[in-house]
Scaffold this active site. Structure first.
Site, mmCIF file in Angstrom:
data_model
loop_
_atom_site.group_PDB
_atom_site.id
_atom_site.type_symbol
_atom_site.label_atom_id
_atom_site.label_comp_id
_atom_site.label_asym_id
_atom_site.label_seq_id
_atom_site.Cartn_x
_atom_site.Cartn_y
_atom_site.Cartn_z
ATOM 1 C CG ASN A 17 49.256 28.016 37.614
ATOM 2 O OD1 ASN A 17 50.321 28.612 37.512
ATOM 3 N ND2 ASN A 17 48.413 27.877 36.605
ATOM 4 C CD1 TRP A 18 51.104 31.055 43.441
ATOM 5 C CD2 TRP A 18 53.206 31.800 43.585
ATOM 6 N NE1 TRP A 18 51.519 30.884 44.737
ATOM 7 C CE2 TRP A 18 52.802 31.332 44.844
ATOM 8 C CE3 TRP A 18 54.491 32.304 43.426
ATOM 9 C CZ2 TRP A 18 53.656 31.364 45.957
ATOM 10 C CZ3 TRP A 18 55.339 32.338 44.513
ATOM 11 C CH2 TRP A 18 54.927 31.874 45.772
ATOM 12 C CE LYS A 19 45.889 30.879 36.662
ATOM 13 N NZ LYS A 19 44.654 30.880 35.911
ATOM 14 C CG HIS A 103 47.365 26.284 32.653
ATOM 15 N ND1 HIS A 103 46.597 27.318 32.176
ATOM 16 C CD2 HIS A 103 47.003 26.110 33.948
ATOM 17 C CE1 HIS A 103 45.809 27.740 33.146
ATOM 18 N NE2 HIS A 103 46.030 27.029 34.234
ATOM 19 C CD GLU A 105 45.633 30.924 32.484
ATOM 20 O OE1 GLU A 105 46.790 31.035 32.929
ATOM 21 O OE2 GLU A 105 44.618 30.998 33.203
ATOM 22 C CD GLU A 175 43.653 23.477 35.714
ATOM 23 O OE1 GLU A 175 43.693 23.820 36.891
ATOM 24 O OE2 GLU A 175 44.249 24.083 34.815
ATOM 25 N N GLY A 181 39.456 30.594 36.533
ATOM 26 C CA GLY A 181 39.480 32.037 36.780
ATOM 27 C C GLY A 181 38.143 32.728 36.602
ATOM 28 C CB SER A 220 36.542 28.769 40.136
ATOM 29 O OG SER A 220 36.726 29.597 39.004
ATOM 30 N N GLY A 241 44.531 28.234 41.029
ATOM 31 C CA GLY A 241 45.124 29.456 40.514
ATOM 32 C C GLY A 241 44.925 30.607 41.484
ATOM 33 N N GLY A 242 43.894 31.396 41.261
ATOM 34 C CA GLY A 242 43.661 32.629 42.021
ATOM 35 C C GLY A 242 43.769 32.463 43.533
HETATM 36 C C1 PEP Z 1 44.517 27.316 37.024
HETATM 37 O O1 PEP Z 1 45.058 28.298 36.576
HETATM 38 O O2 PEP Z 1 45.002 26.203 36.831
HETATM 39 C C2 PEP Z 1 43.288 27.478 37.793
HETATM 40 C C3 PEP Z 1 42.628 26.424 38.150
HETATM 41 O O3 PEP Z 1 42.921 28.789 38.066
HETATM 42 P P1 PEP Z 1 41.741 29.237 39.063
HETATM 43 O O4 PEP Z 1 41.859 28.442 40.325
HETATM 44 O O5 PEP Z 1 41.975 30.708 39.299
HETATM 45 O O6 PEP Z 1 40.452 28.975 38.365
#
Ligand code: PEP
Length: 259
Positions: A17-19, A103, A105, A175, A181, A220, A241-242
């Site tokens: 997920n590049w957001k 999600h 966010e 999640e 994040g 994470s 994500g990251g």
């Molecule tokens: C996400 O945005 O779905 C996510 C899991 O982010 P991260 O891996 O950065 O925690």
């Protein structure tokens, strides 16, 4: 059953997920660097979730590679007066295979509700998109012992209008909001508990479908911790994500996801 105890037909899935990251040029360059690093994709499904404007570029750059393309959101209606929104048929036309829905966010910053998700999940299925439904508790909910209540509410409400025989077409991403994040990863015990609870919730609707449903962990995940998390029996992959922003760390996680 394989060594991890999963039925062979739950192919592990890794979605990045590049957001709101990467321009079209950056997306193309990422895919060019990622593809040579990926493990044999017969053993794992890998997908990228770029921002809307990057979808076409990723579709072109990844054509023929087997890498799937997922959007980060969609509206439930096919078309209409919904300024700023994108519909499922529009995503399908752009070559998209699936869509992240709910999600944390989007729930926290854009007010996405379980009521809306109740319409979005079947709308995605009807259009031929694979929904990746995100659920998870906040830190306060966990601290006051409300994790199961939150998960039950989200899973039951968001899947309410999905036909029982189609439940396994929905991928569920567990999640925990406090892990997204933040660099704080759920412990294997927390993860195990939540995953089997979610599978049992799907099982309340249909046992057979629950066994086929892929449940991902997200929060994470990185190249260092992926192997331990992805080895858990109920974890069928990860939403990242990251660490998905760098092709080398994303490829390392993909290697860890191969069973
Ligand atoms: C996400 O945005 O779905 C996510 C899991 O982010 P991260 O891996 O950065 O925690």
């Amino acid at each position: 059953m394989n060594a991890g105890g999963q039925p062979a037909n739950r192919t592990p899935l890794l979605a990045g997920n590049w957001k709101m990251h990467k321009t079209v040029a950056e997306a193309r360059s990422f895919v060019a660097r990622l593809l040579p690093q990926l493990p044999d994709r017969g053993a794992i499904e890998v997908g990228l979730c770029p921002p809307f404007l990057g979808l076409r570029a990723v579709a072109e750059a990844a054509a023929g590679s087997g890498v799937k393309l997922y959007a980060q959101n969609m509206h439930h209606a096919q078309e209409g007066a919904f300024t700023g929104e994108v519909s499922a048929p529009m995503l399908v036309e752009a070559g998209v295979d699936g869509v992240i829905l709910g999600h944390s966010e989007r729930r926290a910053y854009f007010g996405e509700s379980d009521r809306e998700l109740q319409l979005k999940v079947p709308a995605a299925l009807q259009a031929g998109l694979m929904p990746i439904l995100c659920v998870g508790e906040t830190e306060e909910e966990r601290d006051r012992g409300d994790t199961e209540r939150r998960l039950r509410h989200q899973v039951q409400e968001d899947l309410h209008l999905v036909d029982s025989e189609r439940l396994s077409e929905v991928v569920i991403a567990y999640e925990p909001v406090w892990a997204i994040g933040t660099g704080r990863v759920a412990s294997t015990e927390q993860c195990d508990e939540a995953m089997s609870f979610i599978r049992a919730l799907v099982g309340d609707r249909c046992k057979e479908q629950a066994e086929l449903t892929r449940i991902l962990y997200g929060g994470s995940v990185n190249a260092e911790n992926a192997a331990e998390l992805l080895a858990l029996p109920d974890v069928d992959g990860a939403l990242v994500g990251g660490a998905s922003l760098d092709p080398y760390s994303f490829a390392a996680i993909a290697a860890a996801a191969v069973r």
